[in-house]
Design a protein around this motif. Structure first.
Motif, PDB file in Angstrom:
ATOM      1  N   GLN A 464       0.808  -1.214   0.000  1.00 21.02           N
ATOM      2  CA  GLN A 464       0.000   0.000   0.000  1.00 21.02           C
ATOM      3  C   GLN A 464       0.849   1.275   0.000  1.00 21.02           C
ATOM      4  O   GLN A 464       0.300   2.378   0.037  1.00 21.02           O
ATOM      5  CB  GLN A 464      -0.922   0.004   1.229  1.00 21.02           C
ATOM      6  N   ASN A 465       2.173   1.120  -0.029  1.00 21.30           N
ATOM      7  CA  ASN A 465       3.092   2.266  -0.006  1.00 21.30           C
ATOM      8  C   ASN A 465       2.801   3.162   1.194  1.00 21.30           C
ATOM      9  O   ASN A 465       2.506   4.353   1.073  1.00 21.30           O
ATOM     10  CB  ASN A 465       3.002   3.077  -1.301  1.00 21.30           C
ATOM     11  N   LEU A 466       2.909   2.572   2.387  1.00 22.12           N
ATOM     12  CA  LEU A 466       2.678   3.285   3.641  1.00 22.12           C
ATOM     13  C   LEU A 466       4.003   3.373   4.394  1.00 22.12           C
ATOM     14  O   LEU A 466       4.356   2.477   5.172  1.00 22.12           O
ATOM     15  CB  LEU A 466       1.635   2.547   4.494  1.00 22.12           C
ATOM     16  N   PRO A 467       4.786   4.411   4.155  1.00 17.18           N
ATOM     17  CA  PRO A 467       6.130   4.466   4.747  1.00 17.18           C
ATOM     18  C   PRO A 467       6.138   4.501   6.267  1.00 17.18           C
ATOM     19  O   PRO A 467       7.033   3.930   6.900  1.00 17.18           O
ATOM     20  CB  PRO A 467       6.731   5.752   4.152  1.00 17.18           C
ATOM     21  N   ARG A 468       5.152   5.143   6.880  1.00 15.90           N
ATOM     22  CA  ARG A 468       5.131   5.197   8.343  1.00 15.90           C
ATOM     23  C   ARG A 468       4.958   3.797   8.930  1.00 15.90           C
ATOM     24  O   ARG A 468       5.661   3.413   9.874  1.00 15.90           O
ATOM     25  CB  ARG A 468       4.001   6.115   8.810  1.00 15.90           C
ATOM     26  N   GLU A 469       4.025   3.033   8.380  1.00 16.53           N
ATOM     27  CA  GLU A 469       3.822   1.671   8.874  1.00 16.53           C
ATOM     28  C   GLU A 469       4.991   0.769   8.499  1.00 16.53           C
ATOM     29  O   GLU A 469       5.331  -0.151   9.245  1.00 16.53           O
ATOM     30  CB  GLU A 469       2.505   1.110   8.342  1.00 16.53           C
ATOM     31  N   ARG A 470       5.586   1.025   7.337  1.00 17.35           N
ATOM     32  CA  ARG A 470       6.770   0.241   6.967  1.00 17.35           C
ATOM     33  C   ARG A 470       7.893   0.475   7.970  1.00 17.35           C
ATOM     34  O   ARG A 470       8.578  -0.466   8.388  1.00 17.35           O
ATOM     35  CB  ARG A 470       7.220   0.627   5.556  1.00 17.35           C
ATOM     36  N   ALA A 471       8.080   1.724   8.381  1.00 16.84           N
ATOM     37  CA  ALA A 471       9.118   2.029   9.364  1.00 16.84           C
ATOM     38  C   ALA A 471       8.834   1.326  10.690  1.00 16.84           C
ATOM     39  O   ALA A 471       9.740   0.745  11.307  1.00 16.84           O
ATOM     40  CB  ALA A 471       9.201   3.541   9.565  1.00 16.84           C
ATOM     41  N   ALA A 472       7.571   1.373  11.133  1.00 20.80           N
ATOM     42  CA  ALA A 472       7.223   0.733  12.404  1.00 20.80           C
ATOM     43  C   ALA A 472       7.464  -0.771  12.348  1.00 20.80           C
ATOM     44  O   ALA A 472       8.009  -1.368  13.290  1.00 20.80           O
ATOM     45  CB  ALA A 472       5.766   1.029  12.743  1.00 20.80           C
ATOM     46  N   ALA A 473       7.050  -1.405  11.245  1.00 19.20           N
ATOM     47  CA  ALA A 473       7.243  -2.858  11.121  1.00 19.20           C
ATOM     48  C   ALA A 473       8.719  -3.208  11.096  1.00 19.20           C
ATOM     49  O   ALA A 473       9.159  -4.179  11.735  1.00 19.20           O
ATOM     50  CB  ALA A 473       6.554  -3.364   9.857  1.00 19.20           C
ATOM     51  N   LEU A 474       9.511  -2.434  10.371  1.00 13.31           N
ATOM     52  CA  LEU A 474      10.947  -2.704  10.297  1.00 13.31           C
ATOM     53  C   LEU A 474      11.607  -2.529  11.661  1.00 13.31           C
ATOM     54  O   LEU A 474      12.486  -3.313  12.037  1.00 13.31           O
ATOM     55  CB  LEU A 474      11.593  -1.786   9.265  1.00 13.31           C
ATOM     56  N   LEU A 475      11.196  -1.506  12.395  1.00 16.23           N
ATOM     57  CA  LEU A 475      11.756  -1.309  13.733  1.00 16.23           C
ATOM     58  C   LEU A 475      11.409  -2.480  14.644  1.00 16.23           C
ATOM     59  O   LEU A 475      12.273  -2.979  15.390  1.00 16.23           O
ATOM     60  CB  LEU A 475      11.228  -0.004  14.329  1.00 16.23           C
ATOM     61  N   ASN A 476      10.167  -2.936  14.607  1.00 14.55           N
ATOM     62  CA  ASN A 476       9.765  -4.057  15.455  1.00 14.55           C
ATOM     63  C   ASN A 476      10.501  -5.338  15.088  1.00 14.55           C
ATOM     64  O   ASN A 476      10.938  -6.095  15.959  1.00 14.55           O
ATOM     65  CB  ASN A 476       8.257  -4.262  15.353  1.00 14.55           C
ATOM     66  N   LEU A 477      10.627  -5.595  13.794  1.00 15.84           N
ATOM     67  CA  LEU A 477      11.356  -6.787  13.363  1.00 15.84           C
ATOM     68  C   LEU A 477      12.826  -6.696  13.756  1.00 15.84           C
ATOM     69  O   LEU A 477      13.428  -7.685  14.208  1.00 15.84           O
ATOM     70  CB  LEU A 477      11.224  -6.953  11.843  1.00 15.84           C
ATOM     71  N   ALA A 478      13.407  -5.513  13.585  1.00 15.51           N
ATOM     72  CA  ALA A 478      14.818  -5.343  13.937  1.00 15.51           C
ATOM     73  C   ALA A 478      15.031  -5.527  15.438  1.00 15.51           C
ATOM     74  O   ALA A 478      16.038  -6.113  15.864  1.00 15.51           O
ATOM     75  CB  ALA A 478      15.297  -3.964  13.494  1.00 15.51           C
ATOM     76  N   ASP A 479      14.094  -5.024  16.246  1.00 15.25           N
ATOM     77  CA  ASP A 479      14.216  -5.223  17.692  1.00 15.25           C
ATOM     78  C   ASP A 479      14.247  -6.708  18.039  1.00 15.25           C
ATOM     79  O   ASP A 479      15.049  -7.155  18.867  1.00 15.25           O
ATOM     80  CB  ASP A 479      13.037  -4.564  18.414  1.00 15.25           C
TER      81      ASP A 479
END
Length: 695
Positions: A464-479
């Protein structure tokens, strides 16, 4: 994943057990399988010890009773394997192969062994094989899609036994002879039929019963449906059903015995029940409960429950042993149900049914989480505003529901994301599922599930090209990567999250990502890059006047300098952290920052200065009423005094620390919560190697 499996009349239950029914027939097949366990393998004949577990294969079409036979075999040999039986289903009801990683993770969970969140498939399979290396266990792998799935899970020990169930041969696994199933023998088939129809109708017309068995080709699933059809018509004769089957041309549905009996059962249903039956093809992972059926059909929960119970009588569903009403759609019926939906329901109607089901699931998850927020008037008001059928009587009941429904909830999330046309509902479902899992089980216990959910969030965000949610998901996965030691992988995701945060113009995500990049570099031992990234994050925090975050970052910069041996820079940044916490009025953090400053001064060879700072920290810890920190600081002061040659003063400080810890232990015991009386090192509120828990 399941710990149950079959109706013992040779009827496949797609992974769930109906206990207490005598197994019918298959005497020859059981004898062959039992003999195959004792048969010398190729390695033994060659004079070598078998390197892996013996694999027995039961091959047959869905509905042939292959799982029932596997369960009966396991029951008969279980006493030889004192470490128990493990079960895994390797295909979803729609035929989609279950990833080996998911199967291995669930099997490890059955063994109460940890499986790191996000671990690779090979690592999980290897962990499972290692766990089984010193056990004597039976591993039942139901509905295997291919040999690769089974091969990855075979224990590396001849002390275990693998019983695999598949539609065909498992080419590639050595020394495996399939036991291929056909129909039941006539006597067993007639007895299976009589269990559903009652013995009277069979006794008065045994020839018609045998003819009916022939029409069903003695296939157990077809016989169960035939018995259900007759059970719903007490006045019908067995000959009537045999006549109907001979007249059934099976043109609309594939002309197997099962499909022909199923068609007769289906057309005999009332229209509302027939519609619900068709829509069960949409049930996640084949798991059905009254709420799922109610949402799919748009009817009340009580109506759905009554219809589902009627389906059980007719052999269309199997009840799952559970504290909650749950049912299982037999895998053999799933393709028939799917064909019916394609023939009778418009795509828009099916999409609406999916949407209703997802919306109901979201509301149940909201209720499941809200009941844990007992101190929130807003949550209580929201809970009371929900329909009674969506409310849970207690937090314990909500947790039980979440645990029991977990496989179906995770399957619903996967299906919602795969659909691609319900992304708004999918995002809500994923959000509520994360919150419910964390509320009831905690982040650590639910880490493996959370990892998969965050990956689904990332899929939707990218689609859906949602950069804010993409950032949140990447941060959670990285954690989660960082917590399980995959720091290099975490660093890549943190950098990607930083790019997404900048694209979204999200200062929280960019600041969090920069700090986390610094933490990853620090964990990897690159302290120069760590201080650089912490500094970038600090500049942003200062520009936004986020003082608490800035003070924390001063501490993280100081910690990285300390690890690098740059004590002057470390002391300067700890002083900045001390000043920041003092301005904020955070007494506990102020004391801890002073404690860390004293530590750095001691490392730098300035014990007198360290002693003065420690004494100041003790005073702030006293004001903060942090007894443990006070005790730890007194012990540090004692060690410093010993090095300075003042042993009597050191003894006084040690006595003070012991008295403080003793008093705290006594208070804890009086409150019914005893703690370890040993002193803890001073916790550092600023020195955080991984991502801040506040974030």
């Amino acid at each position: 994943m399941t710990d149950q499996a079959v109706d013992t009349g040779g009827v496949e239950l797609s992974g769930h057990t109906s206990q207490g029914i005598e197994f019918l027939g298959r005497t020859r097949e059981l004898k062959e399988l039992l003999a195959d366990i004792e048969r010398a393998g190729l390695d033994t004949l060659a004079g070598r010890k078998a390197p892996r577990a013996r694999v027995l294969l039961i091959a047959g079409r869905p509905g042939s009773g292959r799982t029932a036979l596997a369960e009966e075999l396991v029951r008969q040999v279980a006493h030889r394997y004192p470490d128990g039986v493990l079960r895994a289903r390797l295909s979803d009801p729609d035929g989609t192969p279950v990833p080996v990683a998911r199967a291995a993770r669930d099997l490890l969970a059955e063994l109460d062994l940890p499986a790191p969140a996000g671990a690779a498939e090979d690592d999980l399979a290897a962990a499972l094989r290692e766990a089984l290396a010193d056990r004597r266990t039976v591993l039942l792998l139901d509905d295997a899609a291919d040999a690769e799935q089974v091969d990855a899970l075979i224990p590396d020990t001849p002390e275990c036994l693998v019983v695999a169930v598949s539609q065909g041969p498992l080419t590639g696994i050595p020394d495996v002879r399939p036991c291929t199933l056909g129909g039941l023998d006539t006597k067993s088939a007639v007895e299976l039929l009589s269990r559903h129809t009652g013995s009277v109708r069979i006794t008065v017309d045994p020839r018609s019963a045998e003819h009916l068995v022939e029409e069903c080709q003695a296939q157990p699933a077809a016989l169960v449906l035939a018995g259900g059809w007759l059970a719903a018509r007490p006045m019908a004769a067995v000959a009537d059903l045999a006549k109907h089957l001979r007249a059934e041309d099976g043109e609309e549905i594939a002309g197997t015995p099962l499909s022909r009996v199923f068609r007769l059962v289906y057309v005999s249903l009332p229209v509302p029940a027939a519609r619900i039956l068709r829509l069960l093809a949409l049930a996640p992972a084949g798991y059905v409960d009254p709420h799922t059926a109610s949402a799919l059909a748009g009817c009340s929960v009580s109506t759905a429950r009554a219809i589902l119970d009627d389906f059980v009588v007719r052999g269309l569903l199997h009840p799952v042993r559970s504290p909650l009403p749950q049912y299982d759609v037999p895998g053999a019926l799933h393709p028939l149900l799917r064909a019916l939906t394609e023939a009778h329901d418009k795509p828009a109607e099916l999409q609406l049914a999916r949407a209703r089901m997802l919306e109901r699931t979201v509301r149940l998850l909201q209720s499941c989480r809200a009941i844990t927020e007992t101190d929130s008037p807003h949550a209580r008001a929201k809970l009371l505003g929900m329909p009674r059928s969506l409310r849970f009587p207690s937090p314990r009941a909500a947790a039980d529901w979440l645990r029991i429904r977990r496989p179906a909830l995770l399957a619903a999330a996967r299906l919602a994301v795969a659909d691609g046309e319900l992304d708004t509902l999918a995002r809500r479902l994923l959000s509520q599922l994360v919150r419910a899992l964390v509320a009831h089980f905690g982040t650590q216990a639910a880490a493996a599930d959370l990892y998969g959910i965050h990956q689904l969030v990332l899929d939707v965000a990218e689609r859906q090209n949602l950069p804010r949610e993409r950032a949140a998901a990447l941060l959670n996965l990285a954690d989660l990567d960082a917590q399980t030691g995959r720091t290099a992988e975490a660093l890549v995701r943190y950098r990607a999250a930083l790019d997404a945060g900048r694209e979204a113009n999200d200062p929280y995500a960019t600041g969090r990502a920069m700090e986390s990049v610094g933490g990853a570099h620090e964990e990897l031992g690159d302290f120069d890059r760590a201080t650089d990234w912490y500094g970038r994050a600090l500049v942003q925090r200062l520009a936004r006047d986020e003082r608490a975050d800035a003070a924390r970052l001063y501490g993280r910069i100081a910690a990285a300098h300390t690890y690098a041996g740059r004590y002057g820079e470390a002391a300067r940044n700890w002083r900045a952290a001390v000043a920041g916490y003092r301005k904020l009025g955070d007494l506990a953090a102020h004391a801890r920052a002073l404690s860390e400053l004293a530590r750095v001064q001691e490392y730098a060879g300035r014990p007198e200065e360290s002693l003065r700072t420690c004494q100041e920290a003790v005073e702030w810890a006293r004001r903060a009423e942090d007894v443990r920190l006070q005790a730890a600081l007194h012990l540090r002061i004692a060690d410093t005094l010993d090095r300075l040659g003042d042993s009597p003063a050191a003894g006084l400080h040690r006595s003070a620390a012991e008295r403080m810890l003793g008093e705290e232990l006594q208070e804890s015991e009086q409150e019914g919560d005893p703690e370890d009386p040993q002193p803890e090192p001073a916790a550092n509120a600023c020195e955080i190697r991984s991502t801040s828990g506040e974030d």
